[in-house]
Design a protein around this motif. Structure first.
Motif, PDB file in Angstrom:
ATOM      1  N   LEU B  18      42.580  43.496  41.899  1.00 23.71           N
ATOM      2  CA  LEU B  18      41.428  44.291  41.461  1.00 23.71           C
ATOM      3  C   LEU B  18      40.302  44.079  42.465  1.00 23.71           C
ATOM      4  O   LEU B  18      39.972  42.939  42.802  1.00 23.71           O
ATOM      5  CB  LEU B  18      40.998  43.823  40.066  1.00 23.71           C
ATOM      6  CG  LEU B  18      39.986  44.672  39.319  1.00 23.71           C
ATOM      7  CD1 LEU B  18      40.622  46.016  38.908  1.00 23.71           C
ATOM      8  CD2 LEU B  18      39.495  43.936  38.073  1.00 23.71           C
ATOM      9  N   PHE B  20      36.356  45.088  42.994  1.00 20.12           N
ATOM     10  CA  PHE B  20      35.207  45.679  42.307  1.00 20.12           C
ATOM     11  C   PHE B  20      33.988  45.725  43.223  1.00 20.12           C
ATOM     12  O   PHE B  20      33.572  44.695  43.783  1.00 20.12           O
ATOM     13  CB  PHE B  20      34.861  44.849  41.062  1.00 20.12           C
ATOM     14  CG  PHE B  20      33.696  45.411  40.292  1.00 20.12           C
ATOM     15  CD1 PHE B  20      33.890  46.390  39.329  1.00 20.12           C
ATOM     16  CD2 PHE B  20      32.390  44.985  40.558  1.00 20.12           C
ATOM     17  CE1 PHE B  20      32.808  46.927  38.638  1.00 20.12           C
ATOM     18  CE2 PHE B  20      31.309  45.527  39.867  1.00 20.12           C
ATOM     19  CZ  PHE B  20      31.517  46.496  38.913  1.00 20.12           C
ATOM     20  N   VAL B  25      35.859  50.814  41.634  1.00 23.41           N
ATOM     21  CA  VAL B  25      36.760  49.703  41.348  1.00 23.41           C
ATOM     22  C   VAL B  25      38.172  50.221  41.581  1.00 23.41           C
ATOM     23  O   VAL B  25      38.504  51.358  41.216  1.00 23.41           O
ATOM     24  CB  VAL B  25      36.572  49.163  39.907  1.00 23.41           C
ATOM     25  CG1 VAL B  25      36.765  50.252  38.858  1.00 23.41           C
ATOM     26  CG2 VAL B  25      37.510  47.988  39.645  1.00 23.41           C
ATOM     27  N   GLU B  26      38.972  49.389  42.243  1.00 24.23           N
ATOM     28  CA  GLU B  26      40.357  49.784  42.530  1.00 24.23           C
ATOM     29  C   GLU B  26      41.313  48.721  42.023  1.00 24.23           C
ATOM     30  O   GLU B  26      40.983  47.533  41.985  1.00 24.23           O
ATOM     31  CB  GLU B  26      40.572  49.952  44.038  1.00 24.23           C
ATOM     32  CG  GLU B  26      39.940  51.200  44.616  1.00 24.23           C
ATOM     33  CD  GLU B  26      40.504  51.497  45.997  1.00 24.23           C
ATOM     34  OE1 GLU B  26      41.436  52.316  46.095  1.00 24.23           O
ATOM     35  OE2 GLU B  26      40.021  50.887  46.976  1.00 24.23           O
ATOM     36  N   SER B  27      42.514  49.163  41.679  1.00 25.69           N
ATOM     37  CA  SER B  27      43.575  48.234  41.302  1.00 25.69           C
ATOM     38  C   SER B  27      44.843  48.613  42.054  1.00 25.69           C
ATOM     39  O   SER B  27      44.985  49.742  42.546  1.00 25.69           O
ATOM     40  CB  SER B  27      43.850  48.300  39.792  1.00 25.69           C
ATOM     41  OG  SER B  27      44.395  49.569  39.459  1.00 25.69           O
ATOM     42  N   VAL B  59      36.813  49.473  34.692  1.00 28.09           N
ATOM     43  CA  VAL B  59      37.699  48.391  35.135  1.00 28.09           C
ATOM     44  C   VAL B  59      38.974  48.392  34.297  1.00 28.09           C
ATOM     45  O   VAL B  59      40.094  48.354  34.840  1.00 28.09           O
ATOM     46  CB  VAL B  59      36.984  47.024  35.029  1.00 28.09           C
ATOM     47  CG1 VAL B  59      37.968  45.880  35.264  1.00 28.09           C
ATOM     48  CG2 VAL B  59      35.823  46.949  36.018  1.00 28.09           C
ATOM     49  N   LEU B  63      42.940  48.740  35.360  1.00 30.43           N
ATOM     50  CA  LEU B  63      43.857  47.641  35.021  1.00 30.43           C
ATOM     51  C   LEU B  63      45.035  48.171  34.211  1.00 30.43           C
ATOM     52  O   LEU B  63      46.194  47.833  34.495  1.00 30.43           O
ATOM     53  CB  LEU B  63      43.115  46.555  34.228  1.00 30.43           C
ATOM     54  CG  LEU B  63      42.160  45.637  34.993  1.00 30.43           C
ATOM     55  CD1 LEU B  63      41.361  44.774  34.019  1.00 30.43           C
ATOM     56  CD2 LEU B  63      42.915  44.744  35.980  1.00 30.43           C
ATOM     57  N   ILE B  80      41.013  38.938  41.381  1.00 29.79           N
ATOM     58  CA  ILE B  80      39.835  39.797  41.379  1.00 29.79           C
ATOM     59  C   ILE B  80      38.962  39.460  42.584  1.00 29.79           C
ATOM     60  O   ILE B  80      38.509  38.323  42.736  1.00 29.79           O
ATOM     61  CB  ILE B  80      38.990  39.594  40.107  1.00 29.79           C
ATOM     62  CG1 ILE B  80      39.851  39.726  38.846  1.00 29.79           C
ATOM     63  CG2 ILE B  80      37.799  40.552  40.083  1.00 29.79           C
ATOM     64  CD1 ILE B  80      39.109  39.314  37.569  1.00 29.79           C
ATOM     65  N   THR B  82      35.336  40.531  44.023  1.00 27.05           N
ATOM     66  CA  THR B  82      34.171  41.231  43.492  1.00 27.05           C
ATOM     67  C   THR B  82      32.956  41.057  44.396  1.00 27.05           C
ATOM     68  O   THR B  82      32.823  40.032  45.078  1.00 27.05           O
ATOM     69  CB  THR B  82      33.819  40.713  42.073  1.00 27.05           C
ATOM     70  OG1 THR B  82      32.612  41.365  41.618  1.00 27.05           O
ATOM     71  CG2 THR B  82      33.568  39.211  42.073  1.00 27.05           C
ATOM     72  N   VAL B 110      38.735  39.873  31.643  1.00 28.76           N
ATOM     73  CA  VAL B 110      40.088  40.191  32.111  1.00 28.76           C
ATOM     74  C   VAL B 110      41.119  39.322  31.385  1.00 28.76           C
ATOM     75  O   VAL B 110      42.207  39.787  31.029  1.00 28.76           O
ATOM     76  CB  VAL B 110      40.184  40.050  33.644  1.00 28.76           C
ATOM     77  CG1 VAL B 110      41.632  40.225  34.118  1.00 28.76           C
ATOM     78  CG2 VAL B 110      39.271  41.077  34.329  1.00 28.76           C
TER      79      VAL B 110
END
Lengths: 334, 334
Positions: B18, B20, B25-27, B59, B63, B80, B82, B110
């Motif tokens: 993840l 952020f 935000v990318e996963s 987020v 996820l 993560i 961030t 999370v």
């Protein structure tokens, strides 16, 4: 050659501590509580007039004197704190202020010296700034703190880093050159080639030179301290200027490494207790960064024994010294 | 929401990565070789208009999407990366550009999310600059090097540190703020309160603003790159100025931490290949310090997948991530 003894009688195993700098080399035996053995501290000069071998003879003389004081105690190692730069892996030293030694094989010469005396013991060599940081981490102002920078403000500015509870000396052993962090607002050229290195702004001699450039007529850090106390306006400006630069350097170091405590020692750090207030003000300018402002800046808790206690810590506190297991091929026991 | 797949088919255990930041935000799911699983990358916006819970919902949406892509593979953890500052131990984040989140319990949210889905897995949260440094250390330009600084030159300037082969995130998790190292010769006030922080001098927007102050009429880093290539004198001066400042910041960081490699990425690092020459010139000004000049400055070897690969490295490369065993009391499996 013997200079002083101190403290209660030591017991248990001892380390032979060696502190090498541009004007003198000192040795002492130090016990596991960081105490110098009475009668075990020795000193010899290391001037610019000595040859390379003459310097080594000075070193060997204080080593021999301390070794003779070991008696029937157990010697568990030799710790060397030295002016840098160094090549930690190879054990070579090239102290800026000791031009006779460039790539001098300091560690191996001490290993040979031990072998010649049939005294096997490990030898660990590190920068003096790291050694003094270890001393503050062991028995001084940074005791028990995992993220510490030691800083010595004197003729130059040096230091050392302990991060995550372990020393950081780097692949060549030269980490901790805090004097050569640049600071904004002072565009002085440094001898190293940098622009605004904190050493070029805030060392004792540079602070005196700045005060003289403003019309002050004194010549030394001691005189600057006296003038400061007497309320001299230029002296006060000079100390504020040094504190601002030191504070900015600490703020940069804290931004990069998330420090908890910075222990500041060295002769010029005692120019006035107000120096620490000026350092604090400069750090607090970083208003947006709580993790920078959190850093505590404290006077080093060490006496003039600090460099020797730090050299001994390289042996007694080996568990927090990274990289101390490098090869020592010339007869060392480890 | 799905944006892309890439690379060959992955196999073996996967990490849920993840990333952020202030705009998105990318996963993604990432395998043990640092490859994104095809079809597992998802993105959602994180704008200033969203509420704190709205941000969390973005987020959770990415996820959930990535988790659905796990299939019958083994999920070994959630990493993560961030924007900061953060409180690593408590797992809280307060990203400068995300004012809705101040002390937001990102890690525990999370962990709760995993518990609600009956998917026990460890969660590790670190600064994005550290994550991208880990990615370069894993599969990029700093592969296998023990003393590395990652540096991202973009809207701001950030980074991360690996020293002695292990990450340095510090007691609060904020180590690696290389953008807030001050540099001499540029007395610009930084938003953080510093004087001459390299981010205030050499970020993309600050370089564009400086060029405009000199009479250039463009508006973006991309236009500055084009003007540089076309030989525009102000654009060339602006890129040289940025390179000088970045080089000075790297030299200070190398003086303090004895770095071997600095991997520089981020959009503005690609303004011109000449940027790296200007960086080099500034470092080489430190003529007296071989241990500073030795540092290699290389373009990051990462694509735009770098931040996700770095977040995954927090799991797959846990052996080099210090402090990753902090308590995760809300149902984590470790």
């Amino acid at each position: 050659m013997q200079t002083s003894g101190s403290g209660p009688v030591a017991s248990g195993p001892v380390a032979l501590a060696l502190d090498f700098g541009g004007t003198k080399v000192e040795s002492a035996l130090v016990d596991g509580a960081g105490r110098l053995l009475p009668g075990s501290r020795f000193r010899a000069p290391t001037g610019p007039s000595a040859s390379s071998e003459g310097l080594w003879e000075s070193v060997a003389s204080v080593l021999d004197a301390a070794l003779a004081a070991v008696g029937d105690r157990e010697l568990i190692g030799v710790g060397i704190g030295t002016a840098g730069p160094i090549d930690e892996r190879a054990g070579l030293v090239s102290p800026l202020n000791v031009p006779q030694w460039r790539g001098f094989p300091f560690r191996d010469r001490v290993v040979e010296w031990l072998r010649d005396r049939a005294t096997p013991a490990p030898v660990t060599l590190r920068m003096d700034g790291l050694a003094i940081t270890l001393a503050d981490h062991w028995i001084g102002a940074a005791g028990g703190v995992d993220n510490v920078m030691g800083m010595v403000v004197s003729t130059g500015i040096g230091g050392g880093l302990i991060l995550g509870g372990a020393t950081v000396s780097g692949p060549t052993g030269n980490a901790g050159h805090i004097g050569h962090i640049e600071v904004g607002g002072f565009d002085v050229r440094c001898a190293c080639g940098g622009t605004g290195c904190v050493e070029a702004v805030a060392s004792g001699p540079r602070s005196v030179a700045w005060a003289r450039s403003q019309g002050w007529t004194g010549n030394s850090g001691e005189q600057l301290a006296t003038a400061y106390t007497a309320g001299d306006a230029i002296a006060r400006a000079a100390v504020r200027r040094a504190g601002t630069a030191i504070g900015r350097a600490i703020a940069s170091a804290a931004a990069l490494t998330d420090l908890e405590v910075v222990a500041v020692g060295g002769g010029f750090s005692r120019v006035s207790p107000d120096l620490f207030g000026f350092i604090r003000e400069a750090i607090d300018e970083r208003a947006e960064f709580g993790f920078v402002k959190k850093v505590q800046v404290v006077p080093s808790g060490l006496s003039d024994e600090g460099p020797l206690i730090g050299a001994a810590a390289l042996i007694h506190r080996a568990a927090v010294v990274t990289g101390s297991a490098e090869p020592q091929p010339l007869g060392s026991s480890t």
